[in-house]
Design a protein around this motif. Sequence first.
Motif, PDB file in Angstrom:
ATOM      1  N   LEU A  13       0.839  -1.191   0.000  1.00 54.53           N
ATOM      2  CA  LEU A  13       0.000   0.000   0.000  1.00 54.53           C
ATOM      3  C   LEU A  13       0.879   1.249   0.000  1.00 54.53           C
ATOM      4  O   LEU A  13       1.717   1.438   0.892  1.00 54.53           O
ATOM      5  CB  LEU A  13      -0.931  -0.003   1.204  1.00 54.53           C
ATOM      6  N   ALA A  14       0.654   2.108  -0.978  1.00 53.38           N
ATOM      7  CA  ALA A  14       1.545   3.247  -1.201  1.00 53.38           C
ATOM      8  C   ALA A  14       1.647   4.163   0.009  1.00 53.38           C
ATOM      9  O   ALA A  14       2.720   4.691   0.309  1.00 53.38           O
ATOM     10  CB  ALA A  14       1.070   4.034  -2.424  1.00 53.38           C
ATOM     11  N   LEU A  15       0.535   4.372   0.707  1.00 56.60           N
ATOM     12  CA  LEU A  15       0.527   5.339   1.804  1.00 56.60           C
ATOM     13  C   LEU A  15       0.640   4.688   3.174  1.00 56.60           C
ATOM     14  O   LEU A  15       0.478   5.346   4.192  1.00 56.60           O
ATOM     15  CB  LEU A  15      -0.744   6.194   1.736  1.00 56.60           C
ATOM     16  N   ALA A  16       0.902   3.380   3.209  1.00 55.66           N
ATOM     17  CA  ALA A  16       1.058   2.673   4.483  1.00 55.66           C
ATOM     18  C   ALA A  16       2.501   2.233   4.668  1.00 55.66           C
ATOM     19  O   ALA A  16       2.773   1.179   5.229  1.00 55.66           O
ATOM     20  CB  ALA A  16       0.111   1.480   4.538  1.00 55.66           C
ATOM     21  N   ARG A  17       3.439   3.046   4.188  1.00 53.00           N
ATOM     22  CA  ARG A  17       4.859   2.708   4.283  1.00 53.00           C
ATOM     23  C   ARG A  17       5.573   3.711   5.179  1.00 53.00           C
ATOM     24  O   ARG A  17       5.098   4.828   5.371  1.00 53.00           O
ATOM     25  CB  ARG A  17       5.494   2.733   2.886  1.00 53.00           C
ATOM     26  N   ASP A  56      12.818  14.807  -9.424  1.00 50.23           N
ATOM     27  CA  ASP A  56      12.936  13.548 -10.148  1.00 50.23           C
ATOM     28  C   ASP A  56      14.412  13.281 -10.450  1.00 50.23           C
ATOM     29  O   ASP A  56      15.071  14.105 -11.089  1.00 50.23           O
ATOM     30  CB  ASP A  56      12.129  13.599 -11.445  1.00 50.23           C
ATOM     31  N   THR A  57      14.907  12.141  -9.981  1.00 47.21           N
ATOM     32  CA  THR A  57      16.312  11.783 -10.164  1.00 47.21           C
ATOM     33  C   THR A  57      16.401  10.455 -10.916  1.00 47.21           C
ATOM     34  O   THR A  57      15.393   9.823 -11.221  1.00 47.21           O
ATOM     35  CB  THR A  57      17.022  11.649  -8.805  1.00 47.21           C
ATOM     36  N   ASP A  58      17.627  10.024 -11.164  1.00 45.65           N
ATOM     37  CA  ASP A  58      17.832   8.725 -11.804  1.00 45.65           C
ATOM     38  C   ASP A  58      17.337   7.589 -10.928  1.00 45.65           C
ATOM     39  O   ASP A  58      17.021   6.506 -11.417  1.00 45.65           O
ATOM     40  CB  ASP A  58      19.318   8.517 -12.123  1.00 45.65           C
ATOM     41  N   GLY A 114       2.649   9.965  -4.196  1.00 47.77           N
ATOM     42  CA  GLY A 114       2.679   9.044  -3.065  1.00 47.77           C
ATOM     43  C   GLY A 114       3.189   7.668  -3.418  1.00 47.77           C
ATOM     44  O   GLY A 114       3.932   7.036  -2.649  1.00 47.77           O
ATOM     45  N   ALA A 115       2.810   7.162  -4.593  1.00 51.39           N
ATOM     46  CA  ALA A 115       3.234   5.825  -5.002  1.00 51.39           C
ATOM     47  C   ALA A 115       4.644   5.803  -5.575  1.00 51.39           C
ATOM     48  O   ALA A 115       5.227   4.728  -5.763  1.00 51.39           O
ATOM     49  CB  ALA A 115       2.253   5.262  -6.027  1.00 51.39           C
ATOM     50  N   LEU A 116       5.219   6.986  -5.854  1.00 45.90           N
ATOM     51  CA  LEU A 116       6.537   7.063  -6.484  1.00 45.90           C
ATOM     52  C   LEU A 116       7.662   7.216  -5.466  1.00 45.90           C
ATOM     53  O   LEU A 116       8.823   6.956  -5.788  1.00 45.90           O
ATOM     54  CB  LEU A 116       6.583   8.239  -7.466  1.00 45.90           C
ATOM     55  N   LEU A 117       7.328   7.647  -4.261  1.00 42.09           N
ATOM     56  CA  LEU A 117       8.333   7.930  -3.254  1.00 42.09           C
ATOM     57  C   LEU A 117       8.845   6.655  -2.592  1.00 42.09           C
ATOM     58  O   LEU A 117       8.184   5.620  -2.602  1.00 42.09           O
ATOM     59  CB  LEU A 117       7.751   8.852  -2.184  1.00 42.09           C
ATOM     60  N   SER A 118      10.019   6.765  -1.989  1.00 42.19           N
ATOM     61  CA  SER A 118      10.560   5.657  -1.198  1.00 42.19           C
ATOM     62  C   SER A 118       9.710   5.461   0.054  1.00 42.19           C
ATOM     63  O   SER A 118       8.869   6.304   0.404  1.00 42.19           O
ATOM     64  CB  SER A 118      12.000   5.965  -0.785  1.00 42.19           C
ATOM     65  N   ASP A 119       9.931   4.351   0.763  1.00 42.64           N
ATOM     66  CA  ASP A 119       9.197   4.107   1.999  1.00 42.64           C
ATOM     67  C   ASP A 119       9.392   5.255   2.980  1.00 42.64           C
ATOM     68  O   ASP A 119       8.436   5.733   3.600  1.00 42.64           O
ATOM     69  CB  ASP A 119       9.670   2.803   2.653  1.00 42.64           C
ATOM     70  N   LEU A 124       7.093  10.066   5.620  1.00 44.86           N
ATOM     71  CA  LEU A 124       7.273  11.445   6.073  1.00 44.86           C
ATOM     72  C   LEU A 124       6.183  12.360   5.535  1.00 44.86           C
ATOM     73  O   LEU A 124       5.619  13.188   6.268  1.00 44.86           O
ATOM     74  CB  LEU A 124       8.647  11.965   5.637  1.00 44.86           C
ATOM     75  N   LEU A 125       5.868  12.220   4.251  1.00 45.56           N
ATOM     76  CA  LEU A 125       4.891  13.121   3.647  1.00 45.56           C
ATOM     77  C   LEU A 125       3.482  12.856   4.169  1.00 45.56           C
ATOM     78  O   LEU A 125       2.727  13.801   4.437  1.00 45.56           O
ATOM     79  CB  LEU A 125       4.934  12.999   2.127  1.00 45.56           C
ATOM     80  N   VAL A 126       3.105  11.594   4.326  1.00 44.25           N
ATOM     81  CA  VAL A 126       1.783  11.279   4.889  1.00 44.25           C
ATOM     82  C   VAL A 126       1.647  11.871   6.286  1.00 44.25           C
ATOM     83  O   VAL A 126       0.631  12.493   6.627  1.00 44.25           O
ATOM     84  CB  VAL A 126       1.559   9.761   4.926  1.00 44.25           C
TER      85      VAL A 126
END
Length: 313
Positions: A13-17, A56-58, A114-119, A124-126
Amino acid sequence: MSTVPETERPLHLALARAGVDRAAEHRFDEPWLAAAWSHPTTRVLPIAGGEAFVVDTDQGTELVLLPSFEAPQTGDRYFLGTDDDGVSYFALAGESLPGRLDGDARPAGLREVGALLSDRDAGLLVHAVALEHWHRLHSFCSRCGHPTEKAGAGHVRRCTSCAAEHYPRTDPAVIMVITDEQDRCLLGRQALWPEGRWSTLAGFVEPGESIEQAVAREVHEEAGVRVGEVRYVASQPWPFPSSLMLGFLGRALPGGTEITVDGEELAEARWFSREELRAGMEAGEILPPSGISIARHLVELWYGEPLPSAARW
């Protein structure tokens, strides 16, 4: 179709990380917080209106985190926690995001990235988005009406008159995939959604109600379907603005599968077989729930595998 039992397939789940310990024991330790803020390794997440800067990075999409000495000097600080390396993280909420950032930084919200970010970054953002919204709407005491002030490193508001303490609000909401005796899935659509968008049914838990009762009530109210067995699957924070989505799988009662939509919450509802859902998505006639929502993952649990790649957007 996959033969792996649904109970053995984890939900990503993207927002449960998360990748940060919230370290709640430090929230009322003002000397510790002051030292953490001034430490050279500390990183600060500026946030305004539910958005933060990303780049956006590599390696993918990342939050822009500033050393505290580069962060704006005004705004509300919220302590978000520490990581395994001892780095402390704060959010800094302001009326607007700071200007003049170097590089290709751009503002973005959870729905977009939200789905693109690391855990770590997703957690942190949520956390920051939920706190920012709560503080913005709870500046007065619900007991006596006097102003409140921030306490507990952003996790409490305390009344300046009666000293009542208020804590961040989280509204429980149920979201569910209901199946019938033919193992078809019940999906609905709202009138305001894009043409072809179908998703699971959902609704808020009412006072004095169990979450299982809420599942049965919401499905019957919105679609006229009677629900029997209900099984909890997983949860996901949904800070739009302050919900916690509780995901369920449920079974309609025999003889209780006739659909009658309420015309308010739902414009349409129908039973889908796997073959009907696949054909509709491949033809571009059906848009499934977005990948950031637990709804997508509940549908995939029933479907038996990830939805067709052509349906991912």
